[in-house]
Design a protein around this motif. Structure first.
Motif, PDB file in Angstrom:
ATOM      1  N   TRP A 285      -9.869 -10.996  -0.814  1.00 29.61           N
ATOM      2  CA  TRP A 285      -9.662  -9.736  -1.544  1.00 29.61           C
ATOM      3  C   TRP A 285      -8.212  -9.649  -2.041  1.00 29.61           C
TER       4      TRP A 285
ATOM      5  N   LEU B 242      -8.786  -0.072   8.800  1.00 35.05           N
ATOM      6  CA  LEU B 242      -9.598   1.150   8.776  1.00 35.05           C
ATOM      7  C   LEU B 242     -11.054   0.827   8.438  1.00 35.05           C
ATOM      8  N   VAL B 243     -11.258  -0.138   7.529  1.00 38.77           N
ATOM      9  CA  VAL B 243     -12.629  -0.525   7.174  1.00 38.77           C
ATOM     10  C   VAL B 243     -13.333  -1.134   8.380  1.00 38.77           C
TER      11      VAL B 243
ATOM     12  N   TRP C 191     -12.278   3.861   0.845  1.00 43.96           N
ATOM     13  CA  TRP C 191     -12.299   4.202   2.267  1.00 43.96           C
ATOM     14  C   TRP C 191     -10.929   4.679   2.738  1.00 43.96           C
ATOM     15  N   LEU C 192      -9.891   4.032   2.224  1.00 41.70           N
ATOM     16  CA  LEU C 192      -8.527   4.461   2.558  1.00 41.70           C
ATOM     17  C   LEU C 192      -8.318   5.904   2.107  1.00 41.70           C
TER      18      LEU C 192
ATOM     19  N   PRO D  89     -19.018   7.891  10.797  1.00 39.22           N
ATOM     20  CA  PRO D  89     -18.173   8.409   9.702  1.00 39.22           C
ATOM     21  C   PRO D  89     -18.907   8.373   8.360  1.00 39.22           C
ATOM     22  N   THR D  90     -18.537   9.295   7.479  1.00 38.62           N
ATOM     23  CA  THR D  90     -19.181   9.365   6.159  1.00 38.62           C
ATOM     24  C   THR D  90     -18.170   9.083   5.058  1.00 38.62           C
ATOM     25  N   TRP D  91     -18.702   8.703   3.875  1.00 34.38           N
ATOM     26  CA  TRP D  91     -17.828   8.413   2.730  1.00 34.38           C
ATOM     27  C   TRP D  91     -17.087   9.665   2.279  1.00 34.38           C
TER      28      TRP D  91
ATOM     29  N   PHE E 106     -16.915  -4.543  -4.449  1.00 27.60           N
ATOM     30  CA  PHE E 106     -16.109  -5.290  -3.482  1.00 27.60           C
ATOM     31  C   PHE E 106     -14.632  -4.904  -3.595  1.00 27.60           C
ATOM     32  N   LEU E 107     -14.140  -4.779  -4.824  1.00 25.89           N
ATOM     33  CA  LEU E 107     -12.722  -4.471  -5.008  1.00 25.89           C
ATOM     34  C   LEU E 107     -12.404  -3.025  -4.650  1.00 25.89           C
ATOM     35  N   ALA E 108     -13.348  -2.137  -4.946  1.00 28.01           N
ATOM     36  CA  ALA E 108     -13.013  -0.714  -4.833  1.00 28.01           C
ATOM     37  C   ALA E 108     -13.286  -0.133  -3.453  1.00 28.01           C
ATOM     38  N   PHE E 109     -14.263  -0.709  -2.693  1.00 23.95           N
ATOM     39  CA  PHE E 109     -14.689   0.044  -1.517  1.00 23.95           C
ATOM     40  C   PHE E 109     -13.606   0.201  -0.435  1.00 23.95           C
ATOM     41  N   PRO E 110     -12.775  -0.824  -0.175  1.00 24.33           N
ATOM     42  CA  PRO E 110     -11.714  -0.544   0.811  1.00 24.33           C
ATOM     43  C   PRO E 110     -10.736   0.526   0.335  1.00 24.33           C
ATOM     44  N   LEU E 111     -10.484   0.546  -0.984  1.00 32.33           N
ATOM     45  CA  LEU E 111      -9.560   1.541  -1.526  1.00 32.33           C
ATOM     46  C   LEU E 111     -10.133   2.945  -1.347  1.00 32.33           C
TER      47      LEU E 111
ATOM     48  N   SER F 261       0.137   5.353   3.965  1.00 36.23           N
ATOM     49  CA  SER F 261      -0.091   4.062   3.310  1.00 36.23           C
ATOM     50  C   SER F 261      -0.284   4.248   1.806  1.00 36.23           C
TER      51      SER F 261
ATOM     52  N   SER G  97     -20.624   1.708  10.175  1.00 38.69           N
ATOM     53  CA  SER G  97     -21.479   2.813   9.767  1.00 38.69           C
ATOM     54  C   SER G  97     -22.494   2.344   8.727  1.00 38.69           C
TER      55      SER G  97
ATOM     56  N   LEU H 254      -9.066  -2.648 -11.649  1.00 41.73           N
ATOM     57  CA  LEU H 254      -9.329  -2.843 -10.222  1.00 41.73           C
ATOM     58  C   LEU H 254      -8.907  -4.230  -9.757  1.00 41.73           C
TER      59      LEU H 254
ATOM     60  N   LEU I 168      -4.987   8.223  12.519  1.00 40.17           N
ATOM     61  CA  LEU I 168      -5.411   7.373  11.402  1.00 40.17           C
ATOM     62  C   LEU I 168      -5.310   8.104  10.069  1.00 40.17           C
TER      63      LEU I 168
ATOM     64  N   ILE J 182     -15.944   2.143   8.146  1.00 41.19           N
ATOM     65  CA  ILE J 182     -17.140   2.317   7.324  1.00 41.19           C
ATOM     66  C   ILE J 182     -18.114   1.166   7.508  1.00 41.19           C
TER      67      ILE J 182
ATOM     68  N   THR K 253     -10.367   8.296   4.280  1.00 41.23           N
ATOM     69  CA  THR K 253      -9.742   8.507   5.589  1.00 41.23           C
ATOM     70  C   THR K 253      -8.532   9.426   5.473  1.00 41.23           C
TER      71      THR K 253
ATOM     72  N   MET L 212     -12.386  12.803  12.183  1.00 42.63           N
ATOM     73  CA  MET L 212     -12.142  11.398  12.541  1.00 42.63           C
ATOM     74  C   MET L 212     -12.744  11.066  13.902  1.00 42.63           C
TER      75      MET L 212
ATOM     76  N   VAL M 173       0.110  -2.532   3.697  1.00 43.32           N
ATOM     77  CA  VAL M 173      -0.873  -1.481   3.411  1.00 43.32           C
ATOM     78  C   VAL M 173      -2.271  -2.083   3.284  1.00 43.32           C
TER      79      VAL M 173
ATOM     80  N   MET N 249      -5.289  -0.922   5.563  1.00 41.66           N
ATOM     81  CA  MET N 249      -6.494  -0.410   4.911  1.00 41.66           C
ATOM     82  C   MET N 249      -7.747  -1.116   5.452  1.00 41.66           C
TER      83      MET N 249
END
Lengths: 306, 283
Positions: free
Chosen positions: A181, A145-146, B34-35, B51-53, B27-32, B254, A156, A127, B247, A153, B38, B46, A138, A142
């Motif tokens: 990040w 979108l967050v 979410w992408l 919105p939900t995970w 921290f590292l994984a959550f934006p990924l 992306s 939310s 990771l 989106l 998210i 989505t 959308m 990208v 990304m």
């Protein structure tokens, strides 16, 4: 070069002459080998760099049919009295210093963890490299979108209705998080490599004295890592102050210029308003500032090391 | 201390460490994630508030939609052409130079390394303005060859740096031995040096390919006509003011745009941990 050089060296006078001949043949061979790489670098990199420095002292416009004339330091004077430049400069410094600092602290923590014999560290290791592998555009999309006010998210999760990237006071912190990040992987990998090169005997020596973990960290790990830390934070600072793509995608410098880093400012001046001379002076000024800051930092580190 | 108590103590001490590791992973994984989430949502979902995970009705339609977008497919093709051309040209012209740098150390070598460093520090804006003017005079603005030229120029320093490291790893004695056996210079290089260099050449090709595939700023300046834009530019244009409807396809596109770099990093992952850095530092 003349044709004589290709003839075999005459037998007399021997040693010295022959050596010089061989040397010149080698040199010539080297230039021939270097030429294909040298031409594009000179034509599209060194040339433009010198041209750019020269442009900074002219009133050049980025349009056809413009009579360019030499204006001396007018651009610099204009730059130093322009309020929007100083605001951009201040934002750039806040961005570069905080991203570099946070990146370093976060990466050091992660590198220390990855250097331990923990379970699941393979996952973290993979990771940790992923942001490195992603195109900056990208990454920007990304995080957009967050941060998205409706479909994101973050709102939310927090139960808020904030338009993060359009908020005057939150936009800069929001992009700083993205900067951290994005840049953490390189820093982590470099620090981890540094950690693995610290000789084990050093730890064993103080363990005999009953040193705790903190003392080991302060007295051995940090001093041993110092050259690596200096190198990577310098590089990070330069990369961050020159950042463009990520922030361009995220906010385009908005809202109201709150995230307009110096490079975005220069880009707008050059390609939107077409003030090529002025924008070049901006680039030159930033280069001087960066070199000076870097020089000072490295000089202080070296003096301390003595 | 017995083995078990020591093990327990170590285990307890490790709790904060595991918590910290978990925080990093989140921290590292959550934006990924979410992408990805989505990318798997329907346009209808959308548009919903809150919105939900986990997508309520996961769909791959966004990926198909992304492929259906003429702009995106065209842009991906152009990116591919530019990246292939840039990487091949970069390696072809830097290979001889790297050989020269590695074998004849001296002033030129030092200048080349100096340039690699300087090129890291200078703000691109200082180069990109005159470069744009030069390319405009050469009628190369808004053309793919124009972008290839620029990508080659700016990948060259690092490619040279990488390649000369690989050349140095090939012992000069091998060449001398081949020469003793009566092999000519060209034959020595093709028969002896080239096969040993192959992995290094592949790594450099991949590096140049990814640099070009991901590059944004030069493309933004040089390609202003939407008909010639590369993938990063088209992706950015794709986020219009239309709201949330597009989106999903954007997220899907992306993700797909990231695949080449992921493959690259999967290949060099092992080297990254220590080898690459050690090589770069020791030179």
């Amino acid at each position: 070069m003349t044709a004589t050089a290709t003839r075999p060296a005459p037998p007399t006078p021997p040693a010295r002459h022959a050596r010089r001949r061989r040397f010149s043949r080698q040199t010539r061979e080297m230039w021939v080998l270097m030429l294909p790489a040298l031409v594009p670098v000179l034509l599209f990199s060194v040339g433009p760099l010198l041209y750019g420095i020269a442009l900074a002292f002219t009133d050049a416009r980025n349009t056809r049919n413009h009579e360019t004339s030499f204006v001396g330091l007018d651009n610099l004077g204009e730059l130093l009295t322009a309020e929007d430049f100083w605001s951009s400069f201040r934002i750039g410094m806040i961005w570069a210093v905080s991203v570099t600092g946070l990146q370093f602290l976060a990466a050091l923590g992660l590198a220390l963890l990855l250097n331990q014999d923990l379970r699941f560290r393979g996952v973290a290791r993979v990771l940790a490299v992923v942001p490195w592998a992603m195109p900056p555009v990208v990454i920007g999309l990304m995080w957009k979108l967050v941060y998205h006010p409706d479909a994101g998210i973050l709102n939310s999760l927090l139960g808020t209705h904030i338009n993060w990237l359009a908020d005057f006071s939150l936009a800069l912190p929001a992009i700083i998080v993205v900067g951290v990040w994005t840049g953490m992987p390189q820093t982590t990998v470099v620090l981890l490599a540094g950690l693995q090169n610290v000789p084990r005997e050093l730890y064993e020596a103080v363990e005999v004295d009953g040193a705790g973990r903190w003392r080991k960290f302060w007295n051995i790990t940090l001093p041993q890592l110092k050259p690596v830390i200096v190198a990577i934070t310098s590089l990070d600072f330069v990369w961050n102050i020159n950042q463009f793509g990520l922030v361009y995608v995220l906010t385009q410098g908005g809202p109201g210029g709150q995230t307009r880093l110096p490079m975005l400012f220069a880009y707008e001046e050059a390609f939107r308003y077409r003030f090529a001379g002025y924008a070049s002076m901006l680039g030159l000024a930033m280069a001087v500032v960066v070199l000076a800051a870097l020089g000072l930092y490295l000089w202080r580190q070296m003096r301390e090391a003595k | 201390m017995t083995v078990t108590t020591r093990g327990k103590a170590a285990g307890l001490r490790r709790v904060p460490q595991y918590l910290a590791l978990l925080a990093y992973v989140v921290f590292l994984a959550f934006p990924l994630l979410w992408l990805l989430s989505t990318a798997l949502k329907t346009p209808r979902e959308m548009a919903l508030a809150d919105p939900t995970w986990i997508p309520r009705e996961p769909t791959l339609a966004n990926f198909a939609d992304a492929f259906g977008e003429q702009d995106l497919v065209g842009a991906a093709t152009r990116s591919l052409v530019v990246a292939l051309a840039s990487s091949v040209v970069t390696v072809v012209i830097s290979l001889p130079a790297a050989y020269a740098m590695a074998r004849y150390r001296g002033l030129v070598n030092r200048i080349a390394i100096g340039w690699v460093l300087v090129s890291q520090v200078f703000p691109f804006i200082l180069i990109i303005i005159p470069l744009f003017m030069i390319l405009r005079d050469m009628e190369l603005v808004n053309t793919l060859p124009g972008l290839v030229v620029v990508h080659v120029t700016f990948t060259l320093p690092f490619a040279l740096w990488m390649l000369q490291g690989y050349v140095r790893a090939v012992p000069a004695e091998l060449e001398e031995a081949a020469a003793m056996d009566g092999a000519g210079r060209i034959r020595t290089i093709i028969g002896v040096v080239a096969p040993l260099l192959a992995p290094g050449v592949v790594a450099t090709l991949l590096f140049a390919f990814i640099s070009s595939w991901n590059e944004f700023l030069f493309a933004l300046v040089i390609l202003q006509d939407p008909d010639v834009m590369t993938l990063p530019l088209t992706l950015v244009r794709f986020t219009g003011p239309e709201g949330v409807a597009r989106l999903g396809p954007l997220a899907a596109a992306s993700l797909m745009a990231t695949i080449p770099s992921l493959i690259f990093f999967a290949i060099i992952q092992r080297r990254l941990k220590s080898g690459l850095m050690a090589g770069a530092v020791k030179g």
